[in-house]
Write an enzyme that holds these catalytic residues in place. Structure first.
Site, PDB file in Angstrom:
ATOM      1  N   TYR A   1      -1.749   0.462  10.280  1.00 35.47           N
ATOM      2  CA  TYR A   1      -1.697  -0.089   8.923  1.00 35.47           C
ATOM      3  C   TYR A   1      -0.287   0.041   8.360  1.00 35.47           C
ATOM      4  O   TYR A   1       0.240  -0.884   7.735  1.00 35.47           O
ATOM      5  CB  TYR A   1      -2.705   0.668   8.057  1.00 35.47           C
TER       6      TYR A   1
ATOM      7  N   LYS B   1       2.182  -2.933   6.950  1.00 38.31           N
ATOM      8  CA  LYS B   1       2.624  -2.915   5.556  1.00 38.31           C
ATOM      9  C   LYS B   1       4.136  -2.679   5.435  1.00 38.31           C
ATOM     10  O   LYS B   1       4.777  -3.191   4.517  1.00 38.31           O
ATOM     11  CB  LYS B   1       1.844  -1.849   4.772  1.00 38.31           C
TER      12      LYS B   1
ATOM     13  N   SER C   1       0.846  -1.199   0.000  1.00 40.28           N
ATOM     14  CA  SER C   1       0.000   0.000   0.000  1.00 40.28           C
ATOM     15  C   SER C   1       0.873   1.237   0.000  1.00 40.28           C
ATOM     16  O   SER C   1       1.989   1.226   0.536  1.00 40.28           O
ATOM     17  CB  SER C   1      -0.891   0.012   1.247  1.00 40.28           C
TER      18      SER C   1
END
Length: 260
Positions: A156, A160, A143
């Site tokens: 997040y 990632k 991402s």
């Protein structure tokens, strides 16, 4: 469309209605047979039908990649169906907490790492013998969160970023066996999920989806957002023989929102 993946077998984990479905259908159109894996079996059947409609062959396996026995079964079923595996696409996704790290529950962070990082690592470990035999590839869907430090994306970003680090280490470790490991980092993906989110935001703030799109796209060089097909194509390229000399890399697909 060319046959970049002619006679290849591609395993896609985390197949849902968005990128996973598009990946499956486009892999089939490029000549691949696909193994579709996700926790929700009914969703897999719908995607398998789409693959068949595109002229491809699909096998569905209900699998929880956070469970070792379930992941092992995915490998067994894949090889039983097609006899080989040429690429693994780790596409599992969990909705981020979207809170400041100071207020993020540690269990939520752990769950994100368990799925995003350890799930991808588990599948890569288990598929390594098959991928070594086929001189295959692993593509991890990352991402653009790894390119910024915007508020509320902390948990997040942690998951990632760890996935990117794992991908780089795996590229080094598995390279001698002929296995390539790369990542794709999408920006906003203009598909059904984002359209629904923009519609929710438009309703909440008394504006229109078009205005939210324009505002969001204004930060990109191309003044638009990549669509699901364009993100899928980057993963297909990295899984294909066209990328035979590429490993340990992360291909950003964000219409120029972030430069790397």
């Amino acid at each position: 469309m060319g046959n970049l993946l002619q006679d290849k077998v591609i395993v896609i984990s985390g197949v849902g209605p968005g990128l996973g479905r598009t990946l499956a259908v486009r892999c089939a159109r490029h000549g691949a047979s696909v193994v579709l894996a996700a926790r929700t079996a009914s969703r897999l059947d719908e995607v398998a039908k789409d693959v068949a409609d595109a002229g491809g062959r699909a096998v569905t396996v209900a699998a929880d990649i956070t469970d070792h026995a379930s992941a092992e079964n995915l490998v067994t079923e894949s090889l039983a169906a097609f006899g080989r595996v040429d690429a693994l696409v780790n596409n599992a996704f969990s909705i981020p907490a979207m809170k400041p790290l100071a207020r993020t529950d540690f269990d939520h962070i752990r769950a994100g790492i368990e799925l995003t990082v350890l799930g991808a690592l588990r599948l890569t470990q288990l598929f390594t013998p098959a991928l070594a035999e086929s001189k295959g590839a692993v593509v991890n869907i990352n991402s653009m969160v790894i390119r910024h430090s915007q508020e509320r994306y902390g948990s997040y970003k942690i998951a990632k970023s760890a996935l990117l680090a794992a991908s780089q280490s795996l590229a080094t470790e598995l390279g001698p066996q002929g296995i390539r490991v790369n990542s794709v980092a999408p920006g906003y993906i203009w598909g059904e999920t984002l359209k629904q989110y923009f519609a929710h935001q438009a309703d909440k703030y008394g504006t229109t989806v078009d205005r939210i799109y324009e505002h969001t796209a204004a930060g990109t060089d191309l003044k638009r957002l990549p669509d699901t097909d364009e993100v899928a194509d980057a993963a297909i390229f990295l899984a294909s023989p066209m990328a035979n000399a590429i490993t340990g890399q992360c291909l950003d697909v964000n219409c120029g929102e972030f430069h790397h």
